[in-house]
Motif scaffolding. Structure first.
Motif, PDB file in Angstrom:
ATOM      1  N   SER A   1       0.954  -3.140  -3.847  1.00 51.75           N
ATOM      2  CA  SER A   1       1.962  -3.761  -4.714  1.00 51.75           C
ATOM      3  C   SER A   1       3.368  -3.279  -4.381  1.00 51.75           C
ATOM      4  CB  SER A   1       1.650  -3.466  -6.173  1.00 51.75           C
ATOM      5  OG  SER A   1       1.579  -2.065  -6.331  1.00 51.75           O
ATOM      6  N   ALA A   2       3.488  -2.420  -3.359  1.00 53.06           N
ATOM      7  CA  ALA A   2       4.804  -1.963  -2.907  1.00 53.06           C
ATOM      8  C   ALA A   2       4.747  -1.808  -1.385  1.00 53.06           C
ATOM      9  CB  ALA A   2       5.156  -0.638  -3.556  1.00 53.06           C
ATOM     10  N   TRP A   3       5.916  -1.846  -0.765  1.00 57.13           N
ATOM     11  CA  TRP A   3       6.009  -1.754   0.704  1.00 57.13           C
ATOM     12  C   TRP A   3       6.531  -0.365   1.051  1.00 57.13           C
ATOM     13  CZ3 TRP A   3       9.826  -5.220   3.976  1.00 57.13           C
ATOM     14  CH2 TRP A   3       9.496  -5.108   5.342  1.00 57.13           C
ATOM     15  N   ARG A   4       5.699   0.418   1.727  1.00 52.03           N
ATOM     16  CA  ARG A   4       6.061   1.781   2.113  1.00 52.03           C
ATOM     17  C   ARG A   4       6.974   1.731   3.350  1.00 52.03           C
ATOM     18  NH1 ARG A   4       6.121   6.118  -0.286  1.00 52.03           N
ATOM     19  NH2 ARG A   4       4.221   5.464  -1.354  1.00 52.03           N
TER      20      ARG A   4
ATOM     21  N   ASP B   1      -0.170   0.518   3.990  1.00 54.24           N
ATOM     22  CA  ASP B   1       0.830   0.001   3.052  1.00 54.24           C
ATOM     23  C   ASP B   1       2.231  -0.078   3.662  1.00 54.24           C
ATOM     24  OD1 ASP B   1       1.331   2.683   3.093  1.00 54.24           O
ATOM     25  OD2 ASP B   1       1.235   2.992   0.938  1.00 54.24           O
ATOM     26  N   ALA B   2       2.331   0.205   4.978  1.00 56.43           N
ATOM     27  CA  ALA B   2       3.606  -0.003   5.673  1.00 56.43           C
ATOM     28  C   ALA B   2       3.677  -1.391   6.291  1.00 56.43           C
ATOM     29  CB  ALA B   2       3.780   1.058   6.768  1.00 56.43           C
ATOM     30  N   VAL B   3       2.546  -2.098   6.317  1.00 56.40           N
ATOM     31  CA  VAL B   3       2.459  -3.336   7.116  1.00 56.40           C
ATOM     32  C   VAL B   3       2.668  -4.587   6.266  1.00 56.40           C
ATOM     33  CG1 VAL B   3       0.908  -4.750   8.526  1.00 56.40           C
ATOM     34  CG2 VAL B   3       0.892  -2.248   8.771  1.00 56.40           C
ATOM     35  N   VAL B   4       3.606  -5.406   6.711  1.00 55.75           N
ATOM     36  CA  VAL B   4       3.834  -6.743   6.150  1.00 55.75           C
ATOM     37  C   VAL B   4       3.527  -7.755   7.255  1.00 55.75           C
ATOM     38  CG1 VAL B   4       5.732  -8.322   5.531  1.00 55.75           C
ATOM     39  CG2 VAL B   4       5.501  -6.128   4.350  1.00 55.75           C
ATOM     40  N   LEU B   5       2.887  -8.857   6.893  1.00 59.63           N
ATOM     41  CA  LEU B   5       2.542  -9.881   7.890  1.00 59.63           C
ATOM     42  C   LEU B   5       3.414 -11.123   7.698  1.00 59.63           C
ATOM     43  CD1 LEU B   5      -1.363  -9.600   7.740  1.00 59.63           C
ATOM     44  CD2 LEU B   5       0.215  -8.500   9.359  1.00 59.63           C
TER      45      LEU B   5
END
Ligand code: HH2
Length: 394
Positions: free
Chosen positions: A112-115, A292-296
């Motif tokens: 629920s958050a972007w590290r 939790d560091a990964v966004v696609l």
């Protein structure tokens, strides 16, 4: 007697109806989540696995369609979960059962958050990423930010308009663009990153395919790497991201900006893009990058024909199912010109509309040039999503 459709089976509608009829709200929510409809394409499968899957699907009340080496199995999340218990109720071969289990766990566990290297960016509401291209030739804002002062002024405006992140890029990746050498890209990007970090306090992301540029920008205070090659072009990029603890956007593209248009051929664009991104995500996690560091990002406009971009916006569920926050970058792109007939400088309303479509399909990060119009449109989408389950009370 009346029969009423619950908004096409949207889980939130189910939860709300169950709670309204007396169930404890958290119990209603977990029952409703299990009632979500999911369809999974599973491939490659051998004959033993296919036969076992067909049998188990029938026993569990799931739909199953099969062909040479593949199967689509569809039904509620709760019933699909039953397939993924090796040694328990499931009689599937262990490899298949474990793979389904891993997939279904990720699907229900999106952070629920972007590290990033410096903080956790909350993603409960839409996260608007302002585009700041410090290039002479970007297709929309090229030449506007050639001095650091001009870049800072635009960045301030974006912050005032509601940007959550600023994305600084020193290379235009429009089809056929000439690539600057690394020294030139560094010269464009690093001083601007340093200035924005010092002056604005917003998280800064660097849009680059080069590990050297990423490293230098991170050293200057950037905290996210946005790599349109999906960590493919530069073999050192994964190490730089891992060692810095940066957030990372893994975007889908095929080939490079010079060759990508010729590679816009898909069997089924949403599942093909999701499968290709999953491979890159797996490599990143295996290299030690935190989940939790990964966004696609589906890479709208990169190796995509106009219809592919529309199909991807509509079927983002294939990507959100991978269990990572999803970013989209429709801003002012050609496919929006094809839909609206508008030139590039008149596509902000279309961009905002595309963002809303993506938001309702599960995206939560929006990379745009005009922050104000996207923020306003997304405020409506966010309000609709926030009202789910509590309607009538505001
Ligand atoms: N699109 C562009 C560049 N970077 N990064 C992500 N994550 N997603 C995108 O869709 C994306 C991106 C291309 O747009 P722009 O930066 O406006 O143009 P140019 O490449 O000409 O600088």
């Amino acid at each position: 007697m009346t029969v009423t459709a619950l908004a096409g089976g949207v889980p939130a509608a189910l939860a709300s109806a169950l709670a309204a009829h007396g169930l404890d709200p958290s119990h209603a929510e977990s029952l409703a989540a299990g009632g979500a409809q999911v369809a999974l394409l599973v491939e490659p499968l051998d004959d033993v696995e296919t036969t076992a899957l067909v049998g188990e699907a029938m026993r569990s009340g799931l739909d199953c369609h099969t062909g040479e080496g593949w199967a689509v199995v569809a039904g509620t999340l709760a019933r699909l979960g039953g397939l993924a218990r090796p040694g328990g109720s499931s009689r599937l071969p262990v490899r298949l059962s474990l793979e389904l289990g891993r997939f279904l766990m990720d699907l229900q566990d999106t952070p629920s958050a972007w590290r990033t290297a410096r903080r956790a960016i909350p993603l409960a509401r839409s996260c608007v990423v302002g585009i700041l291209n410090v290039t002479p030739d970007s297709f929309s804002d090229g030449g506007r930010h050639v001095t650091a002062g001009a870049a800072l002024a635009s960045a301030r405006q974006m912050r005032e308009a509601g940007a959550d992140v600023l994305d600084v890029g020193g290379e235009s990746t429009r089809p056929g663009a000439a690539r600057p050498d690394e020294a030139e890209e560094l010269r464009r990007v690093v001083p601007v990153v340093r200035l924005l970090v010092e002056q604005l306090g917003l998280p800064v992301s660097v849009d680059t395919r080069r590990s050297g540029v990423a490293e230098a920008a991170l050293g200057a205070g950037a905290e996210i790497v946005n790599d349109v090659s999906g960590l493919v072009d530069d073999p050192r990029m994964m190490d730089v991201v891992r060692a810095s603890g940066a957030g990372v956007v893994i975007m889908h593209m095929r080939g490079d900006p010079g060759t990508m248009d010729a590679r816009a051929h898909y069997r089924d664009v949403a599942s093909d893009v999701a499968a290709e991104l999953a491979v890159r995500r797996d490599l990143a996690l295996a290299a030690g990058i935190a989940r939790d560091a990964v966004v696609l990002d589906p890479g709208l406009g990169f190796a995509k024909a106009p219809g592919h971009n529309l199909a991807l916006l509509d079927r983002l569920g294939s990507l959100t199912a991978l269990g990572h926050p999803v970013m989209v970058g429709p801003s002012r792109k050609r496919f929006l010109g094809a839909v609206t007939g508008r030139p590039v400088d008149q596509r902000d309303a279309a961009t905002a509309a595309a963002c809303v479509v993506a938001r309702m399909r599960g995206a939560c990060l929006f990379r745009v040039h005009d922050v104000a119009s996207a923020r306003e449109a997304l405020a409506v989408a966010d309000a609709v999503l926030a009202a789910r389950g509590g309607e009538g009370e505001a």
